[in-house]
Enzyme design. Structure first.
Site, mmCIF file in Angstrom:
data_model
loop_
_atom_site.group_PDB
_atom_site.id
_atom_site.type_symbol
_atom_site.label_atom_id
_atom_site.label_comp_id
_atom_site.label_asym_id
_atom_site.label_seq_id
_atom_site.Cartn_x
_atom_site.Cartn_y
_atom_site.Cartn_z
ATOM 1 N N SER A 94 0.824 -1.205 0.000
ATOM 2 C CA SER A 94 0.000 0.000 0.000
ATOM 3 C C SER A 94 0.861 1.259 0.000
ATOM 4 O O SER A 94 1.666 1.464 -0.912
ATOM 5 C CB SER A 94 -0.957 -0.057 1.195
ATOM 6 N N ASP A 216 -10.589 -4.657 -4.721
ATOM 7 C CA ASP A 216 -9.898 -3.954 -3.654
ATOM 8 C C ASP A 216 -10.513 -2.568 -3.522
ATOM 9 O O ASP A 216 -10.402 -1.735 -4.427
ATOM 10 C CB ASP A 216 -8.406 -3.856 -3.994
ATOM 11 N N HIS A 244 -7.595 -5.770 0.459
ATOM 12 C CA HIS A 244 -6.405 -4.950 0.230
ATOM 13 C C HIS A 244 -5.133 -5.578 0.797
ATOM 14 O O HIS A 244 -4.074 -4.970 0.725
ATOM 15 C CB HIS A 244 -6.637 -3.575 0.885
#
Length: 267
Positions: A94, A216, A244
């Protein structure tokens, strides 16, 4: 303060290259527990906590330094310089994928490759760019987080994790959020969700794998496809996963994609 103490660095394994695992917002290095051990018999592996997260030294948190992702990128460069053996490969989840790009651009040649798990250079829709959220959505998210961090954490964590058939994973992420100092988490959330690093993508020539989930809510497929177009030396791999955090919910599929990428680049 040493880098090892500041970022709670943990080293395992040995090999001709070093894998650095960098966690995402609200998480810590424990989120790699299903993925990182598989590499310790082939690589040196380095896990760490971003300052303000996990068991990092909270006294090192400086709101000014960490007012942009560059502060975290500078820390990453120091970690790589101190703990790398052979080529350095960053596995960043991320926001840490963007931190990795900034670190690479700040210190060219430091990284041999990037594995970006659910990355996003910008979360806010902008013209033809679909980041997944309108600006008012992000502002509302940040306002809710500001007024009720623990409530936000318990509600959002299962949605971010996905994989409703394994609710224990959503609970694990929620607990991770709740262990984070609320004031630091609020600060990091604002820095993360309002960041825009689209302009830096075309500057990164280091081989990069974009590991994207097909469902996601944080980083939709459109973002992965955009990054693949913008990153000059990138590979896009979309895996079947709702959520995610495929390194927790689909560790085998994640490892397969990473292994193929590393093999293709002789790493």
């Amino acid at each position: 303060m040493s880098t090892a103490v500041r970022n709670n660095v943990r080293v395992s394994g040995s090999g001709p290259a070093t894998l650095f695992f960098a966690h995402g917002f609200g998480c810590d290095q424990n989120m790699w527990r299903l993925l990182a051990p598989a590499y310790a018999d082939r690589y040196k592996t380095v896990l760490f906590d971003l300052v303000g997260s996990g068991s990092s030294d909270l006294k090192a948190f400086d709101p000014s330094k960490y007012s942009t992702l560059q502060g975290y990128a500078d820390d990453l460069v120091e970690i790589v310089e101190e703990f790398s053996c052979g080529p350095a490969i960053l596995v960043g989840h991320s926001v840490s994928a963007m931190i990795g790009i900034l670190a690479d651009l700040a210190s060219p040649g430091k990284f041999a490759a990037h594995v970006m798990v659910g990355p996003s250079p910008c979360y806010i829709n902008d013209g033809d760019y679909i980041g997944g959220f309108e600006r008012e959505d992000i502002e509302s998210l940040l306002d809710t987080l500001e007024s009720n961090y623990l409530g936000w954490s318990s509600t959002m964590a299962p949605a971010i994790m996905g994989n409703p058939s394994r609710p224990e994973l959503g609970e694990e992420l929620s607990n991770s959020f709740c262990r984070t100092d609320p004031e630091i988490a609020k600060h990091f959330a604002r820095v993360t969700f309002l960041s825009d690093h689209r302009a830096q993508l075309s500057q990164l020539t280091t081989p990069s794998l974009i590991l994207q989930c097909d469902e996601d809510m944080i980083a939709p497929v459109t973002v992965g496809e955009y990054m693949h177009r913008m990153l000059p030396n990138s590979t896009l791999k979309i895996i079947e996963n709702v959520g995610h955090c495929p390194h927790l919910s689909q560790p085998s599929a994640s490892a397969d994609a990473i292994d193929q990428f590393l093999t293709e680049h002789s790493l």
